[in-house]
Design a protein around this motif. Structure first.
Motif, PDB file in Angstrom:
ATOM      1  N   LEU A 145      15.146  25.148 -18.539  1.00 48.09           N
ATOM      2  CA  LEU A 145      14.677  23.892 -19.116  1.00 48.09           C
ATOM      3  C   LEU A 145      15.699  23.326 -20.093  1.00 48.09           C
ATOM      4  CD1 LEU A 145      10.908  24.466 -20.022  1.00 48.09           C
ATOM      5  CD2 LEU A 145      11.844  23.271 -18.038  1.00 48.09           C
ATOM      6  N   ALA A 146      15.839  22.004 -20.089  1.00 50.89           N
ATOM      7  CA  ALA A 146      16.674  21.350 -21.096  1.00 50.89           C
ATOM      8  C   ALA A 146      15.845  21.156 -22.361  1.00 50.89           C
ATOM      9  CB  ALA A 146      17.167  20.012 -20.570  1.00 50.89           C
ATOM     10  N   GLU A 147      16.507  20.788 -23.440  1.00 49.30           N
ATOM     11  CA  GLU A 147      15.807  20.662 -24.733  1.00 49.30           C
ATOM     12  C   GLU A 147      15.005  19.371 -24.788  1.00 49.30           C
ATOM     13  OE1 GLU A 147      18.910  23.298 -27.399  1.00 49.30           O
ATOM     14  OE2 GLU A 147      19.323  21.174 -27.097  1.00 49.30           O
ATOM     15  N   MET A 148      13.906  19.373 -24.068  1.00 49.80           N
ATOM     16  CA  MET A 148      13.086  18.163 -23.947  1.00 49.80           C
ATOM     17  C   MET A 148      12.598  17.646 -25.293  1.00 49.80           C
ATOM     18  SD  MET A 148      10.517  18.614 -20.801  1.00 49.80           S
ATOM     19  CE  MET A 148      10.935  19.676 -19.452  1.00 49.80           C
TER      20      MET A 148
ATOM     21  N   ARG C 236      13.306  32.642 -18.355  1.00 53.67           N
ATOM     22  CA  ARG C 236      12.291  32.334 -17.370  1.00 53.67           C
ATOM     23  C   ARG C 236      11.655  30.980 -17.632  1.00 53.67           C
ATOM     24  NH1 ARG C 236       8.547  37.029 -16.563  1.00 53.67           N
ATOM     25  NH2 ARG C 236       7.838  35.640 -14.925  1.00 53.67           N
ATOM     26  N   GLY C 237      12.298  30.211 -18.486  1.00 53.99           N
ATOM     27  CA  GLY C 237      11.921  28.814 -18.596  1.00 53.99           C
ATOM     28  C   GLY C 237      10.673  28.513 -19.389  1.00 53.99           C
ATOM     29  N   PHE C 238      10.279  29.412 -20.294  1.00 54.07           N
ATOM     30  CA  PHE C 238       9.086  29.128 -21.073  1.00 54.07           C
ATOM     31  C   PHE C 238       9.373  28.096 -22.163  1.00 54.07           C
ATOM     32  CE2 PHE C 238       8.137  33.216 -19.175  1.00 54.07           C
ATOM     33  CZ  PHE C 238       6.895  32.950 -18.639  1.00 54.07           C
ATOM     34  N   PHE C 239      10.599  28.089 -22.630  1.00 52.49           N
ATOM     35  CA  PHE C 239      11.034  27.021 -23.524  1.00 52.49           C
ATOM     36  C   PHE C 239      12.540  26.903 -23.332  1.00 52.49           C
ATOM     37  CE2 PHE C 239      10.745  30.979 -25.848  1.00 52.49           C
ATOM     38  CZ  PHE C 239      11.988  31.086 -26.457  1.00 52.49           C
TER      39      PHE C 239
END
Lengths: 286, 193, 312
Positions: A145-148, C236-239
């Motif tokens: 994830l990017a830093e949304m 794992r993409g939790f944040f």
């Protein structure tokens, strides 16, 4: 962008404003850069002094500033294709006063620094309002994830890896969950890259005859359906970009009926065409 | 003598146990006053004296003794509470362990005269446990023992320095000391089991 | 006068889920006595002489294992640390066989940590010895919750009615799960704060309020319980990044000021300073993080004592 000294009369037009329920013959009175009154006639009777600029629309449509929520301004990185300046000028030319620019720049708009750069540049050079769409994943690589949150604070209004799908379902789930904190929409480029791999056109008899590798409509339909299921699971807000298949439309219609938070946009360039369905993502990109 | 009902879970029936009140509240007060005098007499004042009550009856008694000493001598003696559950010698043969209560001795006992206070002296095993517990807390100059009731049947060589009443009992009997502070009223009762 | 105390119902403590309010209170009250012992110069009692306690840890742990080891030693038991790499597990011996072997060696109490949820429960069924769960997978870590409750009791003398926020990775935290069960059973008002990726909304009791924003969630809170952010989670993409996590869910002085004045700050350790908590908060007078460590020994002594004391 707003000219505070602008006094203007637009008359003899066809005014459309869905928010006011106006669709017919009309005229506008602008004072100090703001619309003061909308007239439901041709407006030849409006009294004004010489400070007012007068435009005769000659029966043409007069519309509120349009918003294009899916543009590519290409800057930074691909200035040879487009810049914030040229892109926004083109937007204004087409009647658009606000645009939302996709993050597939170089570097990708996946952090607050790039977001700030685009917004600062747009403020200085842009011809219309610019809203940034941040990347869902770092470098649009579909891995992390990017830093949304930080991008949201810097000004991003939505998130998308447009140009590429988030193939990893788990990551897409996390994105839809995580985005809820900031109340932002995840815009999906719905495409199953394994199904579309190597394809350059719609799969069918024509692709066979031309000897080109085709893309089945399912490449899009499956991806749309997956994202709808994930939106239902997470309660996140989903928007499907450039829908081009009948199956996709059906899935979205059904999801909306079920109360799932999903919206969609068509591919504008296919609208004038009369064919039933198109798979455009890859052909458009290349 | 009167009959005291108590319920017995197994039989859902009421049994009647024989109970006899040995001391009423006035008797208890007089006895405690005398014990306070004796403690003062032996120690020649309250210099270096502190009272440590064994949970729970001993703690109430220690506080009463301290109040009396204050009345007589006009001086405060420190009062602590000692729990002996962790030092019992029957843990390995008991089916269930006793509750652990607080040990609260907020003063230095090393070099002091510690008067251990308990309500009933029976086998002497509690006193052995209490002395072990005290030794882990500090090294008193001397340990003395004050009990309200000595009911005999010692199993260890333990003797009290200050005794309220000597009450010869049988093994089938049980001496119960009740205190106002515990929600009852001051009295000492002999129960027949 | 050999009065008998209240007893635990089961021979094992595998989860707070299985404990009644009375049982939790019994453990907390018993821990008070042991805290007194730990404050003395001689921090040892002869109570459990002759008993054998085995630390059977299938997951690396220093803090919890040391805490159990000390608790057992303070009670005069013999403690054996059964290290997994050196054990027969690598030779393919089954879990139950390993545990049975340990029992045959004479263990009275077996303390187990395992990365799979449910292992202590499985072994508890097979062993006559008492089993204490020292953390199983993402399920429970009961003694941590007990020591946390004890620490709160020390300051507030009650738990009922307190507003307590648990912040961070609820999904993977066995500490959080045990604390939720424990604090709810004792009547606290529990809130969870963190990103939605780490709070399984649909799976949690609807009475527990969930906040995604620290600013909203920390308002009027009496106790803030921080959880450790496990670095491997972000892959794992939790944040997105620890930077972003800190920006939105890190406990800063400014955010702490939204809670009740003097609100208590807790952390089970080890802390990631600058990720879930800033040093200014961790080292502030409101922080009880080191008291938690000390109280951990007292709470574990209470558990060892109470489990030993029920052969009836």
């Amino acid at each position: 962008m707003m000219r505070k000294d602008l006094n203007l009369i637009i008359r003899n037009g066809h005014v459309i404003d869905p928010s006011q329920g106006i669709d017919g013959k009309g005229a506008l009175l602008v004072e100090g850069g703001k619309i003061k009154e909308v007239f439901q006639d041709s407006g030849f009777g409006i009294q004004a002094d010489s400070t007012y600029e007068i435009i005769d629309a000659g029966g043409l449509y007069v519309l509120p500033g349009l918003v294009d929520m899916h543009v590519h301004l290409r800057e930074p990185g691909y200035e040879y294709k487009e810049t914030i300046k040229t892109g926004t000028m083109a937007a204004v030319r087409g009647g658009f006063t606000s645009v939302c620019c996709m993050p597939n720049t170089k570097p990708v708009n996946d952090n607050e620094t790039v977001t700030e750069f685009i917004l600062r540049k747009a403020y200085a050079e842009g011809a219309c309002y610019v809203y940034t769409i941040g990347a869902i994943t770092k470098g649009q690589k579909g891995e992390e994830l990017a830093e949304m949150g930080m991008m949201r604070e810097a000004g991003c209004v939505a998130f998308s890896d447009d140009g590429l799908p988030v193939m990893n379902s788990l990551l897409m789930r996390r994105a839809l969950e995580y985005s809820k904190v900031f109340g932002v929409t995840i815009i999906s480029h719905a495409e199953d890259l394994n199904l579309s791999s190597g394809g350059v056109m719609n799969e069918g008899p024509l692709s066979l005859r031309l000897g080109l590798r085709g893309i089945p409509v399912e490449a899009e339909v499956i991806a749309i359906k997956r994202d709808i299921e994930l939106a239902a699971l997470t309660g996140g807000r989903l928007h499907i970009a450039h829908v081009s298949t009948a199956g996709g439309v059906r899935a979205i219609r059904e999801a909306k009926r079920d109360g799932i938070e999903v919206t969609a946009e068509p591919v504008r360039i296919t609208l004038p065409l009369q064919r039933k369905q198109y798979v455009i993502t890859i052909p458009m990109q290349r | 003598m009167y009959l005291k009902p108590f319920s017995c879970k197994q039989g859902e029936r009421f049994f009647y146990a024989m109970s006899k009140e040995l001391l009423d509240s006035k008797d208890m007060d007089r006895t405690i006053t005398r014990m306070a005098h004796e403690i003062l007499e032996k120690s020649r004042g309250v210099e270096r004296v502190c009272l440590v009550g064994i949970q729970r009856g001993g703690v109430y008694l220690a506080k009463r003794l301290a109040e009396k000493i204050k009345l007589i001598e006009g001086r405060d003696v420190p009062v602590g509470a000692l729990d002996i559950a962790l030092y019992r010698d029957d843990l390995n043969i008991r089916k269930e362990y006793p509750a652990v209560r607080q040990t609260d001795i907020p003063f230095e006992i090393t070099g002091q005269v510690v008067v251990l206070v308990d309500d009933v002296l029976f086998t002497g095993r509690s006193i052995r446990a209490a002395m072990d517990a005290l030794m882990d807390i500090g090294r008193p100059a001397r340990i003395e023992l004050a009990v309200l009731i000595d009911r005999g049947h010692r199993e260890l060589p333990v003797r009290a320095d200050f005794v309220g009443r000597n009450i010869p009992t049988s093994h089938e009997e049980n001496v119960e000391v009740e205190f106002l502070e515990d929600g009852g009223k001051d009295k000492v009762v002999l129960n027949q089991e | 006068m050999s009065e008998t105390g209240q007893q635990l119902r089961n021979k094992d403590i595998v989860g707070i889920k299985d404990l009644s309010c009375d049982e939790i209170e019994l453990i907390l009250n018993t821990a008070v006595g042991f805290r007194d012992v730990l404050r003395r110069d001689i921090k040892k009692v002869p109570t459990l002489r002759g008993k054998t306690v085995v630390n059977l840890f299938f997951e690396p742990s220093t803090r919890t294992r040391t805490s159990f080891e000390l608790a057992a030693k303070r009670l005069s038991t013999d403690v054996i640390n059964f290290s997994v790499s050196a054990s027969s597990m690598v030779k393919g011996e089954s879990l139950i066989d390993t545990a049975m072997t340990i029992q045959a060696l004479g263990a009275d109490i077996v303390i187990i940590r395992h990365s799979s949820s449910g292992v202590p429960h499985l072994l508890a069924r097979h062993l006559n010895a008492s089993v204490i769960n020292a953390g199983d997978g993402i399920n429970e870590h009961p003694t941590q919750a007990l020591l946390d409750a004890f620490t709160i009791m020390e300051k507030y003398s009650r738990i009922k009615g307190l507003k307590i926020a648990i912040v961070g990775d609820i999904l993977h935290s066995r500490v959080a799960k045990s604390n939720i069960y424990c604090l709810r059973t004792l009547g606290a008002e529990v809130r969870l704060i963190g990103p939605p990726t780490l709070i399984p909304e649909g799976l949690i009791d609807p009475d527990i309020e969930i906040f995604h924003s620290m600013e909203e969630g920390l308002r009027d809170i009496d106790v803030v319980m921080m959880l450790r952010i496990q670095m491997e989670r972000q892959d794992r993409g939790f944040f997105p990044t620890t930077d972003e996590y800190f920006r939105f869910w890190g406990l800063t002085l400014e955010r702490l000021s939204l809670a009740r004045p003097g609100a208590m700050v807790m952390h089970p350790g080890p802390m990631n300073r600058g990720i879930e908590i800033v040093s200014a908060v961790a080292d502030s007078p409101q922080s009880v993080i080191l008291e938690q460590v000390t109280n951990g020994i007292a709470a574990r002594m209470a558990v060892l004592y109470l489990l030993s004391g029920r052969r009836g």
